[in-house]
Design a protein around this motif. Structure first.
Motif, PDB file in Angstrom:
ATOM      1  N   ASP A   1       0.799  -1.227   0.000  1.00 42.12           N
ATOM      2  CA  ASP A   1       0.000   0.000   0.000  1.00 42.12           C
ATOM      3  C   ASP A   1       0.830   1.274   0.000  1.00 42.12           C
ATOM      4  N   ASP A   2       2.137   1.170   0.150  1.00 41.19           N
ATOM      5  CA  ASP A   2       3.021   2.329   0.091  1.00 41.19           C
ATOM      6  C   ASP A   2       3.702   2.345  -1.281  1.00 41.19           C
ATOM      7  N   PRO A   3       3.266   3.209  -2.202  1.00 41.54           N
ATOM      8  CA  PRO A   3       3.834   3.203  -3.556  1.00 41.54           C
ATOM      9  C   PRO A   3       5.341   3.417  -3.587  1.00 41.54           C
TER      10      PRO A   3
ATOM     11  N   GLU B   1      -0.405  -3.550  -6.792  1.00 38.49           N
ATOM     12  CA  GLU B   1      -1.651  -2.979  -6.302  1.00 38.49           C
ATOM     13  C   GLU B   1      -1.447  -2.433  -4.896  1.00 38.49           C
ATOM     14  N   THR B   2      -2.140  -1.340  -4.593  1.00 39.77           N
ATOM     15  CA  THR B   2      -2.070  -0.749  -3.252  1.00 39.77           C
ATOM     16  C   THR B   2      -3.296  -1.106  -2.422  1.00 39.77           C
ATOM     17  N   SER B   3      -4.271  -1.747  -3.027  1.00 41.99           N
ATOM     18  CA  SER B   3      -5.517  -2.124  -2.362  1.00 41.99           C
ATOM     19  C   SER B   3      -5.665  -3.635  -2.339  1.00 41.99           C
ATOM     20  N   GLY B   4      -6.047  -4.173  -1.190  1.00 43.46           N
ATOM     21  CA  GLY B   4      -6.247  -5.604  -1.082  1.00 43.46           C
ATOM     22  C   GLY B   4      -7.361  -6.104  -1.982  1.00 43.46           C
ATOM     23  N   ALA B   5      -8.446  -5.330  -2.066  1.00 44.53           N
ATOM     24  CA  ALA B   5      -9.565  -5.735  -2.920  1.00 44.53           C
ATOM     25  C   ALA B   5      -9.151  -5.773  -4.384  1.00 44.53           C
TER      26      ALA B   5
ATOM     27  N   VAL C   1      -2.591  -3.620   5.289  1.00 44.28           N
ATOM     28  CA  VAL C   1      -3.260  -2.833   4.261  1.00 44.28           C
ATOM     29  C   VAL C   1      -4.642  -2.462   4.782  1.00 44.28           C
ATOM     30  N   ALA C   2      -5.017  -1.204   4.630  1.00 42.98           N
ATOM     31  CA  ALA C   2      -6.196  -0.681   5.317  1.00 42.98           C
ATOM     32  C   ALA C   2      -7.511  -1.295   4.840  1.00 42.98           C
ATOM     33  N   ASP C   3      -7.739  -1.336   3.524  1.00 43.41           N
ATOM     34  CA  ASP C   3      -9.077  -1.708   3.055  1.00 43.41           C
ATOM     35  C   ASP C   3      -9.349  -3.201   3.197  1.00 43.41           C
ATOM     36  N   MET C   4      -8.360  -3.998   2.855  1.00 43.79           N
ATOM     37  CA  MET C   4      -8.473  -5.461   2.945  1.00 43.79           C
ATOM     38  C   MET C   4      -7.063  -5.974   3.146  1.00 43.79           C
TER      39      MET C   4
END
Length: 223
Positions: A8-10, A30-34, A54-57
């Motif tokens: 999640d950290d580019p 990808e920076t998002s788990g979803a 990772v915040a979202d997933m």
């Protein structure tokens, strides 16, 4: 090899992506788990590298969803969660390996090599009479060796990974040349022509079909 990286950290992802691509791998970041889970469901990866925080997933949820869907892709956690309980939890959830941050890139590369060698996705792609070994980078058609240059090999790999689909010119530019835009050159067409010439030498049928206005696909009727 095709690798999916969830980070999640580019900025933190840049050296990992650059290092893996320098070794000849292709990396989707990808920076998002979803988003990572969606990619993993749609693409045959040779390995998935997950950050747990990772915040979202989180990465653990992504792994559990993969295994619940019977996706056997090798998974390596690359994460700052370094406690014994964290490592045990990740491995019991179905991870194949667990590497904590900070890490040495050489160790990550070596661990991925191990996963590639034993990975359930396999190192050989087959379609009709064509066999492609991703480990020793050899290609055979009806048992005859086909000697390809690097770009030609990567073009064929994309077609072999999606044998029932039309692979677009845009996708080939992105996957083989890492172009995020169309440079308006005939680079795909010229390399594809050389690939087809080599694949078809000594055979009556074309191994690759051109789908006008759409792209290319493997020819299921090839001998």
């Amino acid at each position: 090899m095709n690798i999916l990286l969830l980070e999640d950290d580019p900025q933190a992802a840049i050296p990992t992506v650059d290092g893996l691509e320098a070794l000849g791998h292709r990396v989707d970041h990808e920076t998002s788990g979803a988003a990572a889970l969606k990619r993993a469901a749609a693409t045959a990866y040779d390995a998935v590298v997950l950050e747990r925080l990772v915040a979202d997933m989180d990465g653990l949820s992504v792994l559990r969803a993969l295994r619940a869907g019977d996706n056997p892709v090798p998974v390596l956690f690359l994460t700052a969660l370094s406690g014994v309980a964290d490592r045990v939890e990740g491995l019991r959830a179905g991870a194949d390996d667990y590497l904590t941050k900070p890490f040495a890139f050489a160790e990550l590369a070596a661990r991925l090599d191990v996963l590639f060698r034993r990975g359930p996705m396999g190192a050989v792609l087959r379609f009709a009479s064509i066999e492609m070994n991703l480990m020793d980078r050899t290609v055979r058609r009806a048992g005859r060796p086909v000697h390809l240059q690097n770009r030609e090999f990567r073009l064929l790999e994309q077609l072999m990974r999606h044998p029932s689909d039309v692979v677009s010119r845009a996708m080939l530019l992105r996957k083989v040349w890492n172009f995020q835009f169309d440079p308006r050159t005939n680079i795909v067409e010229s390399h594809m022509s050389r690939l087809r010439t080599k694949l078809n030498l000594g055979f009556r049928s074309d191994a690759v079909r051109t789908v006008r206005g759409a792209g290319y696909r493997m020819n299921a009727d090839a001998d």
